[in-house]
Write an enzyme that holds these catalytic residues in place. Structure first.
Site, PDB file in Angstrom:
ATOM      1  N   TYR A  50     -39.292 -34.094   8.469  1.00 31.83           N
ATOM      2  CA  TYR A  50     -38.705 -35.671   8.319  1.00 31.83           C
ATOM      3  C   TYR A  50     -39.023 -37.143   9.155  1.00 31.83           C
ATOM      4  O   TYR A  50     -39.657 -36.617  10.478  1.00 31.83           O
ATOM      5  CB  TYR A  50     -37.586 -35.399   7.810  1.00 31.83           C
ATOM      6  CG  TYR A  50     -36.539 -35.683   6.712  1.00 31.83           C
ATOM      7  CD1 TYR A  50     -37.057 -36.133   5.974  1.00 31.83           C
ATOM      8  CD2 TYR A  50     -36.039 -34.507   6.040  1.00 31.83           C
ATOM      9  CE1 TYR A  50     -36.396 -36.268   4.533  1.00 31.83           C
ATOM     10  CE2 TYR A  50     -35.649 -34.696   5.349  1.00 31.83           C
ATOM     11  CZ  TYR A  50     -35.739 -35.091   4.204  1.00 31.83           C
ATOM     12  OH  TYR A  50     -35.617 -35.203   2.652  1.00 31.83           O
ATOM     13  N   GLU A  52     -38.250 -40.614   8.150  1.00 40.35           N
ATOM     14  CA  GLU A  52     -38.319 -41.999   8.099  1.00 40.35           C
ATOM     15  C   GLU A  52     -38.415 -43.395   8.585  1.00 40.35           C
ATOM     16  O   GLU A  52     -38.410 -43.152   9.944  1.00 40.35           O
ATOM     17  CB  GLU A  52     -36.603 -42.458   7.611  1.00 40.35           C
ATOM     18  CG  GLU A  52     -36.714 -41.328   5.905  1.00 40.35           C
ATOM     19  CD  GLU A  52     -36.109 -40.213   6.476  1.00 40.35           C
ATOM     20  OE1 GLU A  52     -36.050 -39.877   7.028  1.00 40.35           O
ATOM     21  OE2 GLU A  52     -34.983 -39.927   5.424  1.00 40.35           O
ATOM     22  N   ASP A 195     -54.399 -52.792  -9.312  1.00 43.12           N
ATOM     23  CA  ASP A 195     -54.338 -51.688  -9.452  1.00 43.12           C
ATOM     24  C   ASP A 195     -55.786 -50.978  -9.730  1.00 43.12           C
ATOM     25  O   ASP A 195     -56.224 -51.072 -10.646  1.00 43.12           O
ATOM     26  CB  ASP A 195     -52.857 -51.085  -9.896  1.00 43.12           C
ATOM     27  CG  ASP A 195     -53.410 -49.725 -11.196  1.00 43.12           C
ATOM     28  OD1 ASP A 195     -53.983 -49.442  -9.810  1.00 43.12           O
ATOM     29  OD2 ASP A 195     -51.441 -49.450 -11.391  1.00 43.12           O
ATOM     30  N   THR A 221     -54.450 -45.417  -6.409  1.00 40.17           N
ATOM     31  CA  THR A 221     -53.932 -44.132  -6.058  1.00 40.17           C
ATOM     32  C   THR A 221     -54.651 -42.858  -5.454  1.00 40.17           C
ATOM     33  O   THR A 221     -56.184 -43.681  -5.011  1.00 40.17           O
ATOM     34  CB  THR A 221     -53.654 -42.654  -7.637  1.00 40.17           C
ATOM     35  OG1 THR A 221     -54.991 -43.069  -8.787  1.00 40.17           O
ATOM     36  CG2 THR A 221     -52.758 -43.407  -8.436  1.00 40.17           C
ATOM     37  N   LYS A 224     -57.740 -39.545  -8.288  1.00 44.37           N
ATOM     38  CA  LYS A 224     -58.535 -39.718  -9.371  1.00 44.37           C
ATOM     39  C   LYS A 224     -60.282 -40.191  -8.453  1.00 44.37           C
ATOM     40  O   LYS A 224     -60.386 -39.202  -7.617  1.00 44.37           O
ATOM     41  CB  LYS A 224     -58.088 -41.586  -9.859  1.00 44.37           C
ATOM     42  CG  LYS A 224     -56.467 -40.801 -10.321  1.00 44.37           C
ATOM     43  CD  LYS A 224     -56.699 -41.905 -11.698  1.00 44.37           C
ATOM     44  CE  LYS A 224     -54.828 -41.640 -12.044  1.00 44.37           C
ATOM     45  NZ  LYS A 224     -54.107 -42.831 -11.231  1.00 44.37           N
ATOM     46  N   ARG A 230     -52.722 -35.646  -5.023  1.00 41.95           N
ATOM     47  CA  ARG A 230     -51.488 -36.351  -5.164  1.00 41.95           C
ATOM     48  C   ARG A 230     -51.230 -37.897  -4.482  1.00 41.95           C
ATOM     49  O   ARG A 230     -50.699 -37.650  -3.511  1.00 41.95           O
ATOM     50  CB  ARG A 230     -50.752 -36.155  -5.682  1.00 41.95           C
ATOM     51  CG  ARG A 230     -50.989 -35.989  -7.301  1.00 41.95           C
ATOM     52  CD  ARG A 230     -50.600 -35.166  -8.213  1.00 41.95           C
ATOM     53  NE  ARG A 230     -51.481 -34.803  -9.209  1.00 41.95           N
ATOM     54  CZ  ARG A 230     -51.853 -35.539  -9.881  1.00 41.95           C
ATOM     55  NH1 ARG A 230     -51.265 -36.573 -10.588  1.00 41.95           N
ATOM     56  NH2 ARG A 230     -52.933 -35.203 -10.898  1.00 41.95           N
TER      57      ARG A 230
HETATM   58  N1  DSN Z   1     -51.541 -40.374 -15.688  1.00 42.18           N
HETATM   59  C1  DSN Z   1     -52.619 -41.730 -15.412  1.00 42.18           C
HETATM   60  C2  DSN Z   1     -54.089 -41.634 -16.236  1.00 42.18           C
HETATM   61  O1  DSN Z   1     -54.289 -40.743 -16.372  1.00 42.18           O
HETATM   62  O2  DSN Z   1     -54.766 -42.757 -16.459  1.00 42.18           O
HETATM   63  C3  DSN Z   1     -52.426 -42.755 -14.848  1.00 42.18           C
HETATM   64  O3  DSN Z   1     -51.044 -42.270 -14.094  1.00 42.18           O
END
Ligand code: DSN
Length: 423
Positions: A50, A52, A195, A221, A224, A230
């Site tokens: 932990y 924080e 984004d 994110t 991707k 993640r």
């Molecule tokens: N679920 C993601 C996507 O497939 O683009 C976005 O959050």
């Protein structure tokens, strides 16, 4: 593996999922294969801690090494993206966007983002999401041609006077004009958030325009095209307002502090230190010259796949792609997106049904599918391989109910995948 003894059922499901990932073609544009090093960090003992707070200012003891991990992740992010501040604690993209709203606007304020049914993300103002329940969300669609219509967006902003404008999408096959968005935001005095979750790897590779130095805040994110675990990061410039005791006023000057306080303690508790470590590893990988080659190849592959599909009489929204994804309009194929998704799943090709702009069908069974090349490119596939992928798609979707076609394509896909072992 320990898990085989501890929990044979979960071990078996993981084994079968691995087999599915190895024997099939992963075409979902938001998915990818994280490296073994990233996964090792993700599965490490850091999950036990932990912490924080932020490095060197924690609410728990024993954070000497965790501080080192988070410092490295933040420093690498700042260097890779050329910003003065990085928050690497958001659990994933949706909480990261929530933190941006929380940091920059007040409940009831007007916010503006791309319409979900035209390719936008849930958290950019879709009616059932927090972003439209707690804020007054206005959404911009694409034009009839599937492209963003920047004049129309500027006009909408002028009418609605949003305090925050989002640019970014989950199903948009073209490049974003971040500079135009920044001008629109400036003209109405709004914050501009980009984004870039889908295209971060392409930005790192220099094959997509960059929002850094243009947008006020950038969210990505990490799982991707960046090919990490993640997770998510929020990146910005500005001065930390510390040692101010009170939260600073909402102004661009204090973005780092506004963002940090929104993430913790505004929304989250303890950061996921194992995830932070895995993000640090992924950022190191993304700083290597090979990553630029990877990002560029994603786009080459997407263009090659687009050509093959166009040759087989498929309709692509906007007629093609500039990035990692294609949005296929199936109206001329007598198939819905759901039917196509299921037919492709039977042959080991994984995509997702998706609405297309001005979709005549319902969102739950829309007219399109969304496909992309980040995961296939991670496996080492090139343009000539995309021709095969496109042909298998065309074959399958021309005979969706024909068991012999299905059987043949399934076998061919499986044999082909054996040449592209990733784990
Ligand atoms: N679920 C993601 C996507 O497939 O683009 C976005 O959050």
């Amino acid at each position: 593996m320990f898990i085989e003894k501890a929990d044979a059922q979960i071990a078996e499901l993981i084994k079968r999922e691995k087999q599915r990932q190895m024997e099939g073609l992963e075409l979902i544009p938001s998915e990818n294969y994280a490296s073994p090093a990233v996964m090792e960090a993700m599965g490490s003992i850091l999950t036990n801690k932990y912490s924080e707070g932020y490095p060197h200012k924690r609410y728990y003891g024993g954070n000497e090494f965790v501080d080192g991990v988070e410092d490295l992740a933040r420093d690498r992010a700042k260097k890779l993206f050329g910003v003065s501040h990085a928050n690497v604690q958001p659990y994933s993209g949706s909480p990261a966007n929530q933190a941006i709203y929380f940091a920059l606007v007040e409940p009831g304020d007007t916010v503006m983002g791309m319409h979900l049914l035209y390719g936008g993300h849930l958290t950019h103002g879709w009616k059932v999401n927090f972003s439209a329940r707690y804020y007054r969300a206005v959404q911009y669609p694409t034009g009839q041609d599937g492209y963003l219509n920047y004049d129309a967006i500027a006009e909408l902003a002028d009418q609605e006077k949003p305090r925050l404008i989002y640019c970014g999408a989950t199903a948009y096959p073209r490049e974003f004009d971040f500079k135009r968005f920044a001008k629109i935001a400036e003209s109405v005095g709004a914050y501009f958030a980009a984004d870039i979750s889908h295209v971060t790897g392409l930005i790192v590779a220099g094959v997509h325009a960059s929002p850094f130095g243009v947008a006020d805040v950038v969210m990505t994110t990490t799982h991707k095209t960046l090919r990490g675990p993640r997770g998510a990061m929020i990146l910005c410039n500005g001065e930390p307002s510390e040692p101010l005791k009170k939260p600073p006023e909402k102004s661009k000057k204090y973005l780092p502090t506004l963002i940090d306080r929104a993430v913790f303690p505004g929304l989250q508790g303890g950061p996921h230190d194992h995830q932070t470590a895995a993000i640090a590893v992924a950022l190191k990988e993304a700083m290597q010259p090979e990553f630029k080659v990877y990002g560029a190849q994603i786009v080459k592959n997407a263009k090659a796949l687009a050509h093959t599909l166009l040759d087989h009489d498929f309709t692509l929204v906007t007629g093609g792609t500039d990035n990692h994804l294609l949005l296929v309009d199936l109206n001329n194929k007598n198939l819905s997106g759901g039917e196509a998704e299921r037919a492709l799943e039977h042959v080991g090709m994984y995509c997702n049904k998706n609405t297309i702009p001005f979709d005549p069908r319902k969102p739950f069974d829309p007219s399109g599918i969304r496909i992309g090349t980040p995961a296939l490119t991670s496996r080492g596939m090139k343009e000539s391989d995309m021709e095969k992928v496109g042909m298998w798609m065309a074959d399958t979707l021309a005979h969706p109910a024909d068991a012999s076609v299905r059987e043949r394509v399934r076998k061919e896909v499986k044999a082909f995948c054996q040449d592209f072992v990733i784990y």
